[in-house]
Design a protein around this motif. Sequence first.
Motif, short mmCIF file in Angstrom:
data_model
loop_
_atom_site.label_atom_id
_atom_site.label_comp_id
_atom_site.label_asym_id
_atom_site.label_seq_id
_atom_site.Cartn_x
_atom_site.Cartn_y
_atom_site.Cartn_z
N ALA B 68 81.61 -54.01 49.99
CA ALA B 68 80.19 -53.97 50.39
C ALA B 68 79.35 -54.85 49.46
CB ALA B 68 79.68 -52.53 50.39
N ALA B 69 79.60 -54.76 48.17
CA ALA B 69 78.87 -55.61 47.21
C ALA B 69 79.19 -57.08 47.48
CB ALA B 69 79.24 -55.23 45.78
N ALA B 70 80.45 -57.37 47.80
CA ALA B 70 80.85 -58.75 48.11
C ALA B 70 80.09 -59.26 49.33
CB ALA B 70 82.36 -58.83 48.34
N VAL B 71 79.95 -58.40 50.34
CA VAL B 71 79.22 -58.78 51.56
C VAL B 71 77.76 -59.11 51.23
CG1 VAL B 71 78.28 -57.80 53.70
CG2 VAL B 71 80.73 -57.58 53.20
N GLU B 72 77.14 -58.31 50.39
CA GLU B 72 75.74 -58.60 50.01
C GLU B 72 75.64 -59.92 49.25
OE1 GLU B 72 73.16 -57.21 51.12
OE2 GLU B 72 71.49 -57.67 49.76
#
Lengths: 322, 322
Positions: B68-72
């Motif tokens: 999720a952090a990577a997506v952001e």
Amino acid sequence: MDALIALAGPDMAAVDTLIRKHMDSPVPVIPALADHLIAGSAKRLRPLLTVAAARLAGARDDACLKLAAAVEFIHTATLLHDDVVDSSQLRRGRVAAHLIWGAPSSVLVGDFLFARSFELMVGAGSMAALEILARASRVIAEGEVLQLTRAHDMDLSQDLYLEIIRAKTAELFAAAAEAGAVSAGATPERCRALRKFGQDLGIAFQLVDDALDYSGETGALGKNPGDDFREGKATLPLLLAMARTGASEREFWVRTVDRLEQVDGDFERARDLMRQTGALDATLELAGGYAQSAKAALSEFGANSWRPALEDLADFAVMRQA
Amino acid sequence: MDALIALAGPDMAAVDTLIRKHMDSPVPVIPALADHLIAGSAKRLRPLLTVAAARLAGARDDACLKLAAAVEFIHTATLLHDDVVDSSQLRRGRVAAHLIWGAPSSVLVGDFLFARSFELMVGAGSMAALEILARASRVIAEGEVLQLTRAHDMDLSQDLYLEIIRAKTAELFAAAAEAGAVSAGATPERCRALRKFGQDLGIAFQLVDDALDYSGETGALGKNPGDDFREGKATLPLLLAMARTGASEREFWVRTVDRLEQVDGDFERARDLMRQTGALDATLELAGGYAQSAKAALSEFGANSWRPALEDLADFAVMRQA
């Protein structure tokens, strides 16, 4: 470099096929712009390093070829973005892509190539190699930002200069070699040795690059000499020349480097000061030391035709005129 | 969206901690510039989608948080580059980063965040999720280039418009949801269902975005309405309005959109024509259809509190005013 080029010939032909295939896209600007830059590269030093490191470490399969193509894509993406950032005019003997297709296309095609490089790494199937190259991509970006914010500083220390080139240039050489070794299943010691080889080679390479920006010829370089000086970029030859003529030439350096108020003849004067003070020779001497250190890192490896070929590569990095 | 925000609260707090930690760097401009953009995001829709998809698919561990952090980070990197490419003035209610730190820093910090996203994915340990997000990053870049080269075309077809928004916007929503599902070990059918949910949600989201660029208010939007019109960007509301008034208003559209010769009052006139011809309503209606289709994709999943929360998200995408 003849021995290395001959040894790696079949592998590099396969890498070239992978590069061609993966730079393709249904959006026509992408392969056109990518080809402009990629076709201009004769040496493909970084992917060559991946292949040679993998083979020296005993790789029998072809996982290293996809990693090598990925390394070239990372390099090409950073060149595209660098030329936008620096407003460079010439690259690899050709008009810089952003002057033909515009800066927006250069930024976005750089992003495309960067993403493609990770698709290729996934295809290679090694999470360890992926980690090394993801980290390298991040370190390169940090080095570029550091250079952007600090490299016009007349008081830049040699240590910080070395930190910048270690990040923006040597890290990809180091990661290229290490990823090749890791994909070959080499021991941790051998992976570290090849990483060290790549890193020292990369530092030597950048030091020579920075010297050539004062001593090279446009035709051979594929870019305009004097670019660094015109931008006031504090590379080692300039830092050394300024340090060695600080008292007598202070006004000249403040005007040309700090205030960037340059007139015709200033570049030639800077170059003459560099030669007179031995700043260029000292830069090349330091590069030679790193090349020696790179070669020493290969002592891990026994008799294997790839080892002398890589040693030649270290010598080439220092002897080259372009 | 209250149910979803409450359900995902603890996970999203952990994602936020990861984001803060991984945007840090010893080079001070990097966290400063990244924070300017990241702190301006209230919704974090895309990482929320990753977390919700993973939990709906039964994820018990925290691999989805890193994804999720990577997506952001991927999203933030593309915003930074987009704003340079489009010369945007305002983003998330703040002055665009390139106007504060310069375009070069925005390009390079985008590269940093992009590389960091892959480091986070490596940390999550799923090669399948990595493949999905690497592919998405590439498709986004292709969509951006396609938009750059074709989106100022008055004769752009609706199909090509949809292809562009599917690539530049919906692909990351699709990949965010699919990567979450994959990291949770969901069946291929369920991974496909969540990918479909994300994709249709993303299309609905972009359609509403394009409508809001004509009907929204600066304060709520966090960017200036009328940006698309001023750039002559052929979004669906404009394409529909032009198609429906082609005979009577041809000269107006050719002058304002094709030749980009705009004067005060043109944007208001375009907006009035859009309302009169029902072009805005038709755009929102199409968005509503995609939101319904997104919800239908969740029929794979049985009773689970995450399902109605995601259904609410699809409704929110269409009802939102900003």
